[in-house]
Scaffold this motif. Sequence first.
Motif, mmCIF file in Angstrom:
data_model
loop_
_atom_site.group_PDB
_atom_site.id
_atom_site.type_symbol
_atom_site.label_atom_id
_atom_site.label_comp_id
_atom_site.label_asym_id
_atom_site.label_seq_id
_atom_site.Cartn_x
_atom_site.Cartn_y
_atom_site.Cartn_z
ATOM 1 N N GLU A 8 13.189 44.516 -6.531
ATOM 2 C CA GLU A 8 12.035 43.879 -7.179
ATOM 3 C C GLU A 8 12.057 44.252 -8.655
ATOM 4 O O GLU A 8 12.263 45.422 -8.988
ATOM 5 N N GLU A 27 7.500 43.066 5.608
ATOM 6 C CA GLU A 27 8.406 42.878 4.466
ATOM 7 C C GLU A 27 8.066 43.942 3.430
ATOM 8 O O GLU A 27 7.085 44.683 3.599
ATOM 9 N N THR A 46 19.967 32.559 7.212
ATOM 10 C CA THR A 46 19.560 33.056 5.892
ATOM 11 C C THR A 46 19.889 34.542 5.786
ATOM 12 O O THR A 46 19.347 35.364 6.500
ATOM 13 N N LEU A 47 20.808 34.849 4.888
ATOM 14 C CA LEU A 47 21.253 36.233 4.724
ATOM 15 C C LEU A 47 20.309 36.988 3.809
ATOM 16 O O LEU A 47 20.018 38.155 4.023
ATOM 17 N N GLY A 52 12.283 39.053 -7.160
ATOM 18 C CA GLY A 52 13.141 39.915 -6.344
ATOM 19 C C GLY A 52 13.670 39.197 -5.126
ATOM 20 O O GLY A 52 13.476 37.982 -4.965
ATOM 21 N N THR A 60 7.843 43.585 -0.241
ATOM 22 C CA THR A 60 7.313 43.268 -1.568
ATOM 23 C C THR A 60 5.831 43.627 -1.722
ATOM 24 O O THR A 60 5.428 44.214 -2.733
ATOM 25 N N TYR A 87 3.313 34.064 -1.632
ATOM 26 C CA TYR A 87 3.115 34.610 -2.974
ATOM 27 C C TYR A 87 4.049 34.062 -4.047
ATOM 28 O O TYR A 87 3.988 34.464 -5.190
ATOM 29 N N TYR A 88 4.914 33.122 -3.708
ATOM 30 C CA TYR A 88 5.916 32.681 -4.690
ATOM 31 C C TYR A 88 5.377 31.679 -5.712
ATOM 32 O O TYR A 88 4.484 30.889 -5.420
ATOM 33 N N GLN A 96 15.811 45.741 6.087
ATOM 34 C CA GLN A 96 16.088 44.986 4.853
ATOM 35 C C GLN A 96 16.560 45.923 3.757
ATOM 36 O O GLN A 96 16.150 47.081 3.698
ATOM 37 N N TYR A 117 15.126 39.829 15.050
ATOM 38 C CA TYR A 117 14.630 40.964 15.826
ATOM 39 C C TYR A 117 13.192 41.260 15.449
ATOM 40 O O TYR A 117 12.694 40.761 14.440
ATOM 41 N N ARG A 153 8.368 42.321 12.714
ATOM 42 C CA ARG A 153 7.730 41.004 12.881
ATOM 43 C C ARG A 153 7.813 40.619 14.347
ATOM 44 O O ARG A 153 8.892 40.682 14.939
ATOM 45 N N ARG A 186 10.096 28.424 1.219
ATOM 46 C CA ARG A 186 9.934 29.810 1.655
ATOM 47 C C ARG A 186 8.679 30.003 2.505
ATOM 48 O O ARG A 186 7.710 29.279 2.397
ATOM 49 N N GLU A 213 8.440 38.170 16.176
ATOM 50 C CA GLU A 213 9.041 36.833 16.267
ATOM 51 C C GLU A 213 9.697 36.690 17.630
ATOM 52 O O GLU A 213 9.909 37.667 18.333
ATOM 53 N N GLY A 251 18.557 40.756 5.157
ATOM 54 C CA GLY A 251 18.523 41.381 6.480
ATOM 55 C C GLY A 251 19.844 42.105 6.729
ATOM 56 O O GLY A 251 20.897 41.478 6.746
HETATM 57 P P1 HAM Z 1 12.083 36.893 3.993
HETATM 58 O O1 HAM Z 1 12.748 35.576 3.754
HETATM 59 O O2 HAM Z 1 10.913 36.887 4.889
HETATM 60 O O3 HAM Z 1 11.684 37.450 2.562
HETATM 61 O O4 HAM Z 1 13.143 37.938 4.541
HETATM 62 C C1 HAM Z 1 14.316 38.240 3.826
HETATM 63 C C2 HAM Z 1 15.486 38.388 4.762
HETATM 64 O O5 HAM Z 1 15.197 39.330 5.803
HETATM 65 C C3 HAM Z 1 15.849 37.121 5.528
HETATM 66 O O6 HAM Z 1 16.647 36.286 4.729
HETATM 67 C C4 HAM Z 1 16.642 37.690 6.700
HETATM 68 O O7 HAM Z 1 17.985 37.983 6.320
HETATM 69 C C5 HAM Z 1 15.907 38.981 6.980
HETATM 70 N N1 HAM Z 1 14.972 38.810 8.114
HETATM 71 C C6 HAM Z 1 13.724 38.298 8.081
HETATM 72 N N2 HAM Z 1 13.176 38.308 9.311
HETATM 73 C C7 HAM Z 1 14.093 38.840 10.153
HETATM 74 C C8 HAM Z 1 14.133 39.138 11.558
HETATM 75 N N3 HAM Z 1 13.091 38.907 12.353
HETATM 76 N N4 HAM Z 1 15.271 39.694 12.082
HETATM 77 C C9 HAM Z 1 16.334 39.954 11.285
HETATM 78 N N5 HAM Z 1 16.348 39.699 9.951
HETATM 79 C C10 HAM Z 1 15.251 39.151 9.387
HETATM 80 C C11 HAM Z 1 11.049 38.643 2.347
HETATM 81 O O8 HAM Z 1 10.904 39.492 3.188
HETATM 82 C C12 HAM Z 1 10.618 38.829 0.917
HETATM 83 N N6 HAM Z 1 9.929 40.123 0.809
HETATM 84 C C13 HAM Z 1 11.813 38.779 -0.024
HETATM 85 C C14 HAM Z 1 11.441 38.989 -1.452
HETATM 86 C C15 HAM Z 1 11.559 40.121 -2.146
HETATM 87 N N7 HAM Z 1 10.929 38.083 -2.245
HETATM 88 C C16 HAM Z 1 10.714 38.624 -3.424
HETATM 89 N N8 HAM Z 1 11.079 39.853 -3.379
#
Ligand code: HAM
Length: 413
Positions: free
Chosen positions: A130, A82, A280-281, A303, A84, A262-263, A126, A121, A112, A258, A114, A307
């Motif tokens: 922030e 990610e 989750t978009l 922030g 952040t 860190y939140y 992304q 994926y 990731r 979440r 996953e 995806g």
């Molecule tokens: P997150 O919820 O882990 O947050 O990811 C944000 C978005 O990335 C998800 O809502 C989704 O749309 C997309 N996403 C996550 N994992 C995948 C995956 N394996 N494949 C496709 N899309 C994916 C964060 O990453 C935090 N850094 C958000 C944030 C920014 N919070 C504060 N600032």
Amino acid sequence: MAQLQRVRGTRDMLPEECQIFRKIEETALHTAQLSGFGEIDTPIFESTEVFHRTLGETSDVIHKETYTFTDRSGDSLTLRPEGTAGIARSFISEGMQQNLPLKFYYSGPMFRHERPQKGRYRQFHQIGVEVLGIDSAFADVEVIQLAQSLLEKIGLKDQFQLEINTLGDSTSRENYRQALVSYLAQYKDQLSADSQMRLEKNPLRILDSKIESDQKLLAGAPKLEDCLTPEAKKFFSEVILGLNQLKIKYLLNPRLVRGLDYYSHTVFEFTTTALGAQGTLLAGGRYDGLISMMGGPQTSGVGWAAGIERLAELALPHLQTTKNPSIALIGADEAGELKSLEAAQILRGKGYQTEILFSGNLGKKMKRANKIQAKWAMIIGEAELAANTITCKNLQTGEQTTLPFSSLASFEI
Ligand code: HAM
């Protein structure tokens, strides 16, 4: 020899898809710039510690999903899961605290490990923003408004729902942690293995469990909102005040916790029912403790990230804009093709999208010009070569003229 394959969970993006991605990124960058955000680009890999210290040892992302490896110098590195944590690291290592407040926009690949499925994926992309150094709850409202405005601009109006919750400040969460642990400890043996592990390390994440038996036990658990300090309540009421002021619709979801550790205070997700399981978009929240947790000065942050694959899937019908070439150049033989190179140079210099057709005879090339829906076919046959002319056929009207080659530079399509 076995054929080489794509790595599981990765994708090859072909031109049409790249075009949609680019459009989403451009729209996001433009929308963020309107709100005073500047672009930042941090490395794709960081020291493993950057993520381990911040995202939470018990979070799924750290526990099971990072791509971590030792490089040739023996350093442990991790491909960023990610954006952040890397931005927080950059804030500290570049000594940016003199310039607060800061507003950053970013886009790029994340990794990731996953279980791959539609919308999920191992390499995904992304876009995110922030805001660092603004304590006001209205900064949360501003980033939420930015997210909503972006989703609307890419054509997703009415296709998403904003869900929001507060995790409170650290005192609220400590009060809640104690209440939750003493409630769940009575049922420890009935909890899933993952939840049993989290009971000690990170009990709040149990709320996120997808396992039905865990969810049944949670039905009677104490509620986080009952453990909020007056300050945390006030903060969240200001977020809600701002959302109401902007008439942004939301759903209060007390279960929203979440997946990253860190939140604090506000957490939110924009979800859709149109994409199946991976609904989750866009997701984010406030992370006032992150930078200090990494050894930097106490600095607030808020922030979100979205995806791009998921946005693209949903926005596809609105964003598909394959541009047809304006001109197809057709040489009747090799000498004609050679002259076509020169013609293309002139036409491209004028900014016209021009395609030279190389394969097949004249008839085949004309067919191809129609197939690619060029507006004009420009033909250089033997007669044209001899007279130093070029024949221009409008494929939409069928009209045809022959021009001196020297006047091509003033040709208007
Ligand atoms: P997150 O919820 O882990 O947050 O990811 C944000 C978005 O990335 C998800 O809502 C989704 O749309 C997309 N996403 C996550 N994992 C995948 C995956 N394996 N494949 C496709 N899309 C994916 C964060 O990453 C935090 N850094 C958000 C944030 C920014 N919070 C504060 N600032």
